[in-house]
Design an enzyme around this catalytic site. Sequence first.
Site, PDB file in Angstrom:
ATOM      1  N   ARG A  72       0.826  -1.214   0.000  1.00  0.00           N
ATOM      2  CA  ARG A  72       0.000   0.000   0.000  1.00  0.00           C
ATOM      3  C   ARG A  72       0.862   1.268   0.000  1.00  0.00           C
ATOM      4  O   ARG A  72       0.669   2.164  -0.821  1.00  0.00           O
ATOM      5  CB  ARG A  72      -0.913   0.016   1.242  1.00  0.00           C
ATOM      6  CG  ARG A  72      -1.964  -1.070   1.310  1.00  0.00           C
ATOM      7  CD  ARG A  72      -2.945  -1.034   0.160  1.00  0.00           C
ATOM      8  NE  ARG A  72      -3.633   0.241   0.035  1.00  0.00           N
ATOM      9  CZ  ARG A  72      -4.166   0.692  -1.098  1.00  0.00           C
ATOM     10  NH1 ARG A  72      -4.053  -0.014  -2.216  1.00  0.00           N
ATOM     11  NH2 ARG A  72      -4.801   1.843  -1.132  1.00  0.00           N
ATOM     12  N   ILE A  73       1.799   1.356   0.930  1.00  0.00           N
ATOM     13  CA  ILE A  73       2.599   2.577   1.031  1.00  0.00           C
ATOM     14  C   ILE A  73       3.582   2.686  -0.131  1.00  0.00           C
ATOM     15  O   ILE A  73       3.759   3.760  -0.710  1.00  0.00           O
ATOM     16  CB  ILE A  73       3.330   2.637   2.387  1.00  0.00           C
ATOM     17  CG1 ILE A  73       2.305   2.672   3.532  1.00  0.00           C
ATOM     18  CG2 ILE A  73       4.243   3.855   2.458  1.00  0.00           C
ATOM     19  CD1 ILE A  73       1.325   3.836   3.476  1.00  0.00           C
ATOM     20  N   ASP A  93      10.509  -5.840  -5.079  1.00  0.00           N
ATOM     21  CA  ASP A  93       9.520  -6.634  -4.345  1.00  0.00           C
ATOM     22  C   ASP A  93       9.622  -8.077  -4.831  1.00  0.00           C
ATOM     23  O   ASP A  93       9.357  -8.352  -6.003  1.00  0.00           O
ATOM     24  CB  ASP A  93       8.104  -6.100  -4.551  1.00  0.00           C
ATOM     25  CG  ASP A  93       7.139  -6.655  -3.507  1.00  0.00           C
ATOM     26  OD1 ASP A  93       7.045  -7.904  -3.378  1.00  0.00           O
ATOM     27  OD2 ASP A  93       6.498  -5.857  -2.815  1.00  0.00           O
ATOM     28  N   SER A 210       5.077   7.271  12.262  1.00  0.00           N
ATOM     29  CA  SER A 210       3.855   6.604  11.792  1.00  0.00           C
ATOM     30  C   SER A 210       2.888   7.633  11.236  1.00  0.00           C
ATOM     31  O   SER A 210       3.043   8.842  11.439  1.00  0.00           O
ATOM     32  CB  SER A 210       3.183   5.854  12.947  1.00  0.00           C
ATOM     33  OG  SER A 210       2.610   6.779  13.860  1.00  0.00           O
ATOM     34  N   CYS A 211       1.859   7.155  10.559  1.00  0.00           N
ATOM     35  CA  CYS A 211       0.848   8.067  10.015  1.00  0.00           C
ATOM     36  C   CYS A 211       0.140   8.818  11.139  1.00  0.00           C
ATOM     37  O   CYS A 211      -0.168  10.012  11.008  1.00  0.00           O
ATOM     38  CB  CYS A 211      -0.152   7.293   9.161  1.00  0.00           C
ATOM     39  SG  CYS A 211      -0.931   5.894  10.001  1.00  0.00           S
ATOM     40  N   THR A 212      -0.095   8.140  12.264  1.00  0.00           N
ATOM     41  CA  THR A 212      -0.802   8.778  13.378  1.00  0.00           C
ATOM     42  C   THR A 212       0.070   9.823  14.056  1.00  0.00           C
ATOM     43  O   THR A 212      -0.406  10.909  14.420  1.00  0.00           O
ATOM     44  CB  THR A 212      -1.270   7.712  14.383  1.00  0.00           C
ATOM     45  OG1 THR A 212      -2.115   6.770  13.703  1.00  0.00           O
ATOM     46  CG2 THR A 212      -2.046   8.335  15.526  1.00  0.00           C
ATOM     47  N   THR A 270      -1.123   1.469  20.373  1.00  0.00           N
ATOM     48  CA  THR A 270      -0.378   2.311  19.431  1.00  0.00           C
ATOM     49  C   THR A 270       0.695   3.066  20.192  1.00  0.00           C
ATOM     50  O   THR A 270       0.471   3.493  21.330  1.00  0.00           O
ATOM     51  CB  THR A 270      -1.293   3.305  18.696  1.00  0.00           C
ATOM     52  OG1 THR A 270      -0.487   4.140  17.861  1.00  0.00           O
ATOM     53  CG2 THR A 270      -2.072   4.184  19.646  1.00  0.00           C
ATOM     54  N   GLY A 271       1.824   3.217  19.567  1.00  0.00           N
ATOM     55  CA  GLY A 271       2.902   4.005  20.171  1.00  0.00           C
ATOM     56  C   GLY A 271       2.960   5.412  19.622  1.00  0.00           C
ATOM     57  O   GLY A 271       3.909   6.149  19.886  1.00  0.00           O
ATOM     58  N   ASN A 375      -4.575   8.119   6.321  1.00  0.00           N
ATOM     59  CA  ASN A 375      -3.436   7.384   6.869  1.00  0.00           C
ATOM     60  C   ASN A 375      -2.559   6.743   5.797  1.00  0.00           C
ATOM     61  O   ASN A 375      -1.431   6.350   6.067  1.00  0.00           O
ATOM     62  CB  ASN A 375      -3.907   6.320   7.859  1.00  0.00           C
ATOM     63  CG  ASN A 375      -5.076   5.505   7.353  1.00  0.00           C
ATOM     64  OD1 ASN A 375      -6.227   5.956   7.436  1.00  0.00           O
ATOM     65  ND2 ASN A 375      -4.812   4.316   6.836  1.00  0.00           N
TER      66      ASN A 375
END
Length: 395
Positions: A72-73, A93, A210-212, A270-271, A375
Amino acid sequence: MSKRDIVLTNVTVVQLLRQPCPEPRVEAEPEPPAQPQPQPEPIKEEVPPPPPPPPAPKKVRELIVGINGFGRIGRLVLRACMEKGVKVVAVNDPFIDLEYMVYMFKYDSTHGRYKGNVEHKKGQLVVDNNEISVFQCKQPKEIPWKSVGSPFVVEATGVYLSLEETKAHIEAGAQRVVICAPSPDAPMFVMGVNEKEYNPSSMKIVSNASCTTNCLAPLAKVIHERFGILEGLMTTVHSYTATQKTVDGPSKKAWRDGRGAHQNIIPASTGAAKAVGKVIPDLKGKLTGMAFRVPTPDVSVVDLTCRLAQPTPYSAIKDAIKAAAKGPMAGILAYTEDEVVSTDFLSDTHSSIFDAKAGIALNDNFVKLISWYDNEYGYSNRVVDLVRYMFSRDK
């Protein structure tokens, strides 16, 4: 002779005697021949020396990127590179062959079909006439990054997270590495928050967090710098991701993580909040948080509930965030007062979109702030922005 002739003769003689004696004619001496005048020497025109050769044109450095992991990313990082004019030279990949890469990049159930041209030619992935080498190496040390010009490598597998694991990219020829996840030991950067701390002389491998964290940190930075955050709790209502199960299945990390992603709201760890302390050291130990995984494919939302050091009306908080979104954090932090829902932010490139109408305040010291983020797409754009920033700092 008659008398008349004698008279005339005498008259003539008398007249002749009365005339002045002519001056003797003096012959003029001939003038000496003119001496030839010396001709002035012709003025020699000085021929200017030939101009020096132009300096050799400076070799323009070009940013080139390689992507490890075409999930995805990885695929969205490639889209973001195409949109921002960043040259991608290779994708690695081991699990996706070239023909399948074309298909997966062209079609996306969440963000829609790629609007440009995608094909493969002579063993390469070709996107909008940009030829991209394709490798299928299982280990970072095997990827021939040198053969494509030693690019900046985006590590997007989600597998290699530490400095020890990712240094294999450097040994294989990568110039720098950006990890698309929190790292246990690599320096962590969030664009708009602490990217100026990047040191090109000592940091070859970094994390984009991270995205968050990319959503929370810009918001926390504005609030903390203006009003002070004494402590806070964060909850992210987060879309499901590829690590979750479509139906109930086993999970080693936490049992409920294995429950069907489409069927449940799943509490998760979540961190992201603690990681804010790494990019804003003054907030270390003041924030923590948790997540709810919900049945939506993309777009998440952060709920930051915090106690402020300086009593502040909610209207002043809105004004501060709005000013930051228009000023130093433009393109990273956004502001809205519209009646929005999650799908309104699909493919939004911002890290954090503050929802002014969704937030509330118990009093001037205790507030709940709400901010949306894609995200996937917002995060992928920050990965590319971090790569570009690092390149601009390199000598």
